[in-house]
Every structure is written in structure tokens, then in C-alpha cells.
Design an enzyme around this catalytic site. Structure first.
Site, PDB file in Angstrom:
ATOM      1  N   ASP A  42     -14.048  -6.468  -4.898  1.00 21.90           N
ATOM      2  CA  ASP A  42     -14.331  -6.669  -3.473  1.00 21.90           C
ATOM      3  C   ASP A  42     -15.699  -7.320  -3.377  1.00 21.90           C
ATOM      4  O   ASP A  42     -16.689  -6.742  -3.831  1.00 21.90           O
ATOM      5  CB  ASP A  42     -14.344  -5.324  -2.730  1.00 21.90           C
ATOM      6  CG  ASP A  42     -12.966  -4.671  -2.709  1.00 21.90           C
ATOM      7  OD1 ASP A  42     -11.969  -5.401  -2.539  1.00 21.90           O
ATOM      8  OD2 ASP A  42     -12.888  -3.441  -2.868  1.00 21.90           O
ATOM      9  N   ASP A  74       0.863  -1.182   0.000  1.00 23.41           N
ATOM     10  CA  ASP A  74       0.000   0.000   0.000  1.00 23.41           C
ATOM     11  C   ASP A  74       0.898   1.229   0.000  1.00 23.41           C
ATOM     12  O   ASP A  74       1.788   1.359   0.840  1.00 23.41           O
ATOM     13  CB  ASP A  74      -0.885   0.027   1.257  1.00 23.41           C
ATOM     14  CG  ASP A  74      -1.993  -1.019   1.184  1.00 23.41           C
ATOM     15  OD1 ASP A  74      -2.174  -1.627   0.104  1.00 23.41           O
ATOM     16  OD2 ASP A  74      -2.666  -1.235   2.210  1.00 23.41           O
TER      17      ASP A  74
END
Lengths: 192, 253
Positions: B130, B11
Site C-alpha cells: 500500500d 474480500d
């Protein structure tokens, strides 16, 4: 189009002077020629011919200049491809390009696979395992054995690397195959 | 034989790695270029940079990070987060990314997938999804905006559509298992892997070695995305590879 920049960056990392060019003179003056590429066979063959670069490239190859086709750039070397129809290739190496005919396996063949190498100027033949990174749905077929320098297994054994004189073709991406791939590019760059 | 891939995910916020791994010899665990090099040397098969930056200005920093990484790291690099247009694709590819991951933008505008696939090739179009099990357990819904909004779309219908549109890979994150360390979502991963012919990268839930084996065998995944299990130093890439070898899972050595 392929990611030309990745190939260029790999050669630069190795200390070679690498240019992306659409200039015919630059092709004539270069010591080595590399044809990378991803995408569709027919589009690539057409744009190569229409740009006029093909004619110059073939001339330089005929003079004995080291040439490396990567991925689609390798597939273009053969007589014909059956990707979405039937298309004529450069006929620099005898053979055809056909789709993976595998059941129970995904197509494209994507990821790291073990390259089974034969003794060759591009490959360090020391050590058994040479994992390289592939992304393709079509592969070379009916290649005379004398021109095969590397194979891999995906459902069956297929031709993953070829050489005919000064012309080399790699189905995988040496520029994305870590140290193993960099070593091949270094050897290619060192060819006279 | 084709290897199963181990893909660390970093990230990145405003050009800095969030939750960096404490590799030995790394002076700055927040530097994405150094982290990428370290993961490459550790044997990672690919890398994912996920840009969690909000502003457009900070996003231009990501382009520099990608360009610098691509000068020194020669394994496939996927970049995701905030990619909205074909122009965004072009920019990241030009800087040296090999694949681009899209999520919300593809849900809002599915033709982004086909346009990018046509222009740059399917191999560089990764669709991130997702998904969460519906309350009545009849299937999974697809969420956008990082899992905040339920689109009401069925997971299997969506993966079928994105394959048809030309996506090259699916990165499936299960919101039910993500962060639990209880293992990947085997039913969801299996269901997706069974109906598409493109590779599926499983994400969310890894806590121990057996979880990798489960999702690559029972779940039918082609690759595992790994984040926190490396970040917290529980395991190294080599540990996972050693385990794969022991369990006869094909792996790049």
C-alpha cells in the site's frame, strides 16, 4: 517442491484416482506417472536420485508406462540444465535447459501465453488458440524437432511441450490452465 | 504472446464474500466457492481471495474455503490477509492456494519473503504494497496495517529490496487512487515496473475501460486487480476482454 496437491486435485476432478507417493511399490503399480515440480533444478534432481524413486521411475518408463513431467518435471527430462551452474538431467529426451535470453521482457515468464500445438495425443488440435499458464525462467533448448509438440513465443519461440514415445513434458501448468489444461490431463490419463 | 491478466479480487470475511457479484445462476453471492467458479467460467485469468477476518478461529475457515475452491477451480488462486509465518504459507499452499500474498508481515519481517521463496519457490510469493504519495511529492511512502500506519519507507527502495529477497510478483495498491474510480496510479505503477524485473499487478482506481489500457501501457503493469468495477455490475470480465481485443492489448481468449 511443487504444488503437488493442485495436480492431484485436477486429476481427481477429472475422475482419476491420483496419489502423492514416496512409495516405490505404488509407483510400480500405478498406471501412469506424473512428475510435477517448481523450484530449482539441482535440488530436485538430487532429491529424486537420493530418494531412490528415480531408479524405479526410469524402470517404469522403460516398460512403456505413460509419463508426464510438468514445469520443472519437464526440465528434468533433458540432458542438462544451466540453472545456477551445470547439472545433469535424466536424458529421457535430448536437449538442454537454458535461461530466457530476452531484453525488454521480464523474467520469469509468468502468465497466460498461447500454445502453438502440433498434432499430438495430448492436445485437441481443433481451434487455434490454446492459452496456458506459465511460470518459469528457464526453458528447453536444442530439442530435435521430432520431439517438439508445442511452442510458445516470449521474445522468441521456445519449446513448451515435448514427447518422446511414452514420455511427455509440459513447461506450463495444465493443472492451472482452466478447461484447456484439464482436457490435456484427461487425455494423458486416458493413454494406455 | 504473453497476455495481460485480469484478476478479480474477492474480500472474504469469516468465510463469506463481502460485496459479491450478482452473477446469473448464482444462488449465493456470499459463497466464495460459487463466486470463484463463476469468475472462472466468466474468463478471469486468476483469482485473489483477501481474508479480511480478524480472529484466528475465523482464519481457519479460510483454509476450508481455499481447499474447496481448489477442488473445482483450476486457474491460479492467490490468498492474502493475515499470513504471518512460513507455516501459514505451508498451510495455505497445502490447501490448494498457488500464491500467497503478504503485506504487513513482510514489512515487519522481510526475511519472511526469502524464507518462503526458498522453501516454496518465488512464484508463490506475492508482495502486496500500500503506497501513498508523500506530501512533498518527492516519492511514495509504504503503509502497513491496511494503510493505517506510515512506515516511512520509500516505495522504490522497498520494491527493490523485496525483489532481491525473492518475491515473485508485486501487487501495488495506490492509496491515492484506490476507491476514486478516476483511474490507476500511473506514475507509481510505472516507477515500480521500471525498476523491477518481476510482474507488477496494479490495484486501485479502476472506474472505466480506458483505465485498464492506461495502466497496462503507460503504467507498464502486467496485470490488473479488479474489485468494485465487477462487484457493482458495471462491467463483466468479458466486457474487459472484448475491450482489450479492440485495443490490441494481448488477452487470453
Amino acid at each position: 517442491m511443487g504444488n503437488l496437491r493442485s495436480v492431484q486435485k485436477a486429476f481427481e476432478f477429472l475422475g482419476f484416482d491420483a496419489h502423492i507417493t514416496q512409495n516405490k511399490n505404488e509407483l510400480v503399480n500405478a498406471s501412469h506417472i506424473i512428475l510435477p515440480g517448481v523450484g530449482a533444478f539441482a535440488d530436485a534432481a538430487k532429491s529424486l536420485a537420493q530418494s531412490g524413486m528415480q531408479e524405479v521411475m526410469l524402470n517404469e518408463i522403460a516398460k512403456g508406462k505413460p509419463f508426464l513431467g510438468i514445469c520443472l518435471g519437464m526440465q528434468l527430462l533433458f540432458d542438462q540444465s544451466f540453472e545456477n551452474g551445470e547439472h545433469i538431467g535424466l536424458s529421457l529426451v535430448p536437449g538442454q535447459v537454458t535461461r530466457f535470453d530476452v531484453t525488454g521482457l521480464k523474467v520469469p515468464h509468468m502468465g497466460w501465453n498461447n500454445l502453438i500445438v502440433r498434432d499430438n495425443a495430448l492436445f485437441d488440435s481443433e481451434g487455434a488458440d490454446k492459452y496456458v499458464y506459465f511460470v518459469h525462467s528457464y526453458h528447453a533448448s536444442d530439442i530435435p524437432d521430432e520431439f517438439i509438440i508445442g511452442e510458445a513465443d516470449y521474445g522468441y519461440r521456445f519449446t513448451a511441450a515435448v514427447q518422446k514415445d511414452n514420455v511427455f513434458g509440459l513447461q506450463f501448468h495444465p493443472e492451472k490452465s482452466g478447461d484447456v489444461g484439464l482436457s490435456m490431463l484427461k487425455r494423458f490419463g486416458g493413454l494406455k | 504472446m504473453l497476455s495481460k491478466r485480469i484478476i478479480p479480487c474477492l474480500d472474504v470475511h469469516a468465510g463469506r464474500v463481502v460485496k459479491g457479484v450478482n452473477f446469473i445462476d448464482i444462488r449465493d453471492a456470499g459463497d466464495p466457492v460459487q463466486m470463484a467458479k463463476a469468475f472462472n467460467e466468466a474468463g478471469a485469468d486468476e483469482l485473489v481471495f483477501l481474508d479480511i477476518t480478524a480472529s484466528a478461529h475465523e482464519r481457519s475457515i479460510m483454509s476450508d474455503v481455499v481447499a474447496k475452491t481448489a477442488e473445482e477451480v483450476f486457474i491460479p488462486l492467490t490468498v492474502g490477509g493475515g499470513i504471518r509465518t512460513v507455516e501459514d504459507f505451508r498451510n495455505m499452499l497445502k490447501n490448494g492456494a498457488d500464491k500467497i500474498s503478504v503485506n504487513t508481515a513482510a514489512l515487519k519481517n522481510p526475511t519472511l519473503i526469502s524464507e518462503a521463496a526458498e522453501k516454496f519457490g518465488s512464484q508463490c510469493v506475492v508482495c502486496a504494497i500500500d503506497a501513498k504519495l508523500r506530501d512533498d511529492k518527492s516519492g511514495w511512502d509504504v503503509y502497513l496495517n491496511g494503510g493505517r500506519v506510515n512506515t516511512g519507507r520509500d516505495l522504490l527502495e522497498w520494491v527493490y529490496e523485496i525483489e532481491r529477497l525473492g518475491a515473485g510478483e508485486i501487487l501495488l495498491t495506490s492509496m491515492d487512487t484506490d476507491g476514486t474510480k478516476d483511474g490507476y496510479d500511473l506514475p507509481a505503477t510505472r516507477a515500480v515496473s521500471d525498476i523491477v524485473n518481476i510482474p507488477v499487478i496494479a490495484s486501485g482506481g479502476a472506474g472505466q475501460m480506458s483505465h485498464f489500457k492506461d495502466v497496462l501501457t503507460v503504467g507498464g503493469a502486467d496485470a490488473v486487480l479488479v474489485a468494485s468495477i465487477f462487484h457493482y455490475g458495471d462491467y463483466t470480465v468479458q466486457d474487459v476482454k472484448d475491450y482489450f481485443i479492440k485495443e490490441n492489448i494481448p488477452v487470453r481468449v
